[in-house]
Design a protein around this motif. Sequence first.
Motif, short mmCIF file in Angstrom:
data_model
loop_
_atom_site.label_atom_id
_atom_site.label_comp_id
_atom_site.label_asym_id
_atom_site.label_seq_id
_atom_site.Cartn_x
_atom_site.Cartn_y
_atom_site.Cartn_z
N SER A 296 0.83 -1.21 0.00
CA SER A 296 0.00 0.00 0.00
C SER A 296 0.86 1.26 0.00
N ALA B 235 -8.07 1.11 2.07
CA ALA B 235 -9.13 0.36 1.38
C ALA B 235 -8.58 -0.42 0.20
N ILE C 189 -6.39 -3.48 1.59
CA ILE C 189 -7.17 -4.56 2.19
C ILE C 189 -8.01 -5.27 1.13
N SER C 190 -8.58 -4.50 0.19
CA SER C 190 -9.35 -5.11 -0.89
C SER C 190 -8.48 -6.05 -1.73
N TRP D 136 -8.73 -6.01 9.08
CA TRP D 136 -8.13 -7.25 8.58
C TRP D 136 -8.46 -8.42 9.51
N ILE E 154 -13.01 3.53 5.69
CA ILE E 154 -12.28 2.48 4.96
C ILE E 154 -13.25 1.38 4.53
N TRP E 155 -14.13 0.97 5.45
CA TRP E 155 -15.12 -0.06 5.11
C TRP E 155 -16.00 0.38 3.95
N ILE F 210 -14.07 0.01 0.80
CA ILE F 210 -13.91 -1.41 0.46
C ILE F 210 -15.19 -1.94 -0.17
N LYS F 211 -16.33 -1.59 0.41
CA LYS F 211 -17.61 -2.09 -0.11
C LYS F 211 -17.86 -1.61 -1.53
N GLU G 59 -15.78 -3.79 -3.70
CA GLU G 59 -16.37 -5.13 -3.77
C GLU G 59 -17.58 -5.15 -4.70
N PHE H 175 -10.75 -5.70 -6.07
CA PHE H 175 -9.65 -4.85 -6.49
C PHE H 175 -9.09 -5.25 -7.85
#
Length: 543
Positions: A226, A241, A244-245, A292, A405-406, A409-410, A413, A418
């Motif tokens: 990252s 994000a 983690i993705s 995570w 961040i969530w 990520i969503k 998704e 990613f």
Amino acid sequence: MKSTFMTDYDHTVGEKLRHFRSISGIEYKRIYDETSWNKKLPDAGEYPYTRGIYKDMYRARLWTRRQQSGFGTPEESNELLKFLFKVGQTGINIDSDIAGKLGLDPDYPLARADVGLQGTSMCTYEDMLALFKDIPIEKISSTLIFPPPSSAVIMSQYLLMADERGIRVHDLSGTIMNCPFTQLVGPTFQANTAFFPIDLALKIGLDLIEYLLKTVPRWNVLNVNSRNIRECGVNAVQEAAFAISLGMDYVRRLLERGLDVDSFGPRIGFFCAVHLDIFEEVAKFRAMRRIWARVMKEMFKAKDERSMRFRCAVQTSSLTFTAQEPMNNIVRAAIQTLTAVLSGVQSVDTTCYDEAYCLPTEKAQKLAIRTQQIIAYETGVTKVVDPLGGSYFLETLTDEMEEKIWEAIKEIEKKGGFIECFKKGIIEQELNEARYKLANELENGDLAIVGVNIFRSEDSASDIELFEHSPDMQKKRIEYSVQYKKRPGRELTYKALKDLYLFTKRGGQGNFVIPIMEAVRSGATLQEICDAMREALDYQIPC
């Protein structure tokens, strides 16, 4: 020396900040108290690891001091490694030049001008032996900064070297970066797809993971980078994000291969950036640990606590370093290093103050290591686990960062994850938008940089010592590469390369590491190995 900022300063009014937002745009309140945050924190070493992944953190063991190093020839980089250990480095962080990352030898026309400039020039097994000459690899953790397909070649060379030294694989520890999406200038599409087909690079990376899981029990098989993403100009929320993705995508693909999540979960790590907004950065790392841990436990059903630990190496930011008044970078590096330590990371590379101009000099490298040592031994911040924990401000900010961040990520998704977003150009679009936003903030002064857009002096350059490459370094490396391939008795090399070509042509059913390792044993160069696979797919480098 005249400052262009202070000429109209009104001492009756005083100075005031232009805004009270974090770099990611979170608006800070005037004060935080128990009405802002009144929850209970778990202990360090307890799920979801907000306060750190180990119970005693730095009281039990300090982070690894691991300066990114490498330049010129393998012999020159070997001398640099010995110097760094002499002044206190505790782990190896080897970076290659651009050619090595792209699977090219020094004599390739596009590579010639960049040989050895950004890292060590590596193309043969002999280079690996020269790089690690007299370095006890069984006692020192080594990080090798190569994406696939180069990662499989370099890892094969490293393992062959260990075998010839009589070192057991159980005694080897280290990390192979091994990600084809983020190792160059972040996850920019063209940079990561122009020299090797991305789907094949991904398969080779996954094959290498599977191979190492079975053969080298203490080796970390993947570092999600990252840091390079952040250096593209994105903010802390986007950095977290994206990383983690991408990590989630890797886990899915390994599970699809029938692997148990706890067989590889403990051996995935992250390589992150740390910037100057102290509390936002600390909150970012706390949030990433929590996210995570929950992803691995709740989404992927990990049972082993080690799989849930967000293990993180960092390098302080280069993006924040300036060519104007470069001595200011010493202060920036020290603050960022302290921030990393307050965040509870596992390894730190302190960027050297002269890197806005050149590769770091030995003087700058020594100062970077001394910065870490002073923080470790003189400041007292390592004597208490999670010294900032429980701060109303920090814990509120951690919750806000986690939520943002969530959300990011969503969104990734929803669009397929990613890797799919990378292939569609969605990631590159976000990077470009972030770059444009950052440029505007610098231009209008919303993001203040001392010596650049505030407190700027007419005489802003400093007389600093500059790193200089050996004048004949590139010529020697190019000639070495040419002559190496002209050696007599390369029949076994050609056979191994043909086998790799046919393996690729047949669709690569099986693990690519096996024929790649045979090619390394036969004396094939990095580019010869990569070219065998390129040719099997009729893949042409666009040049």
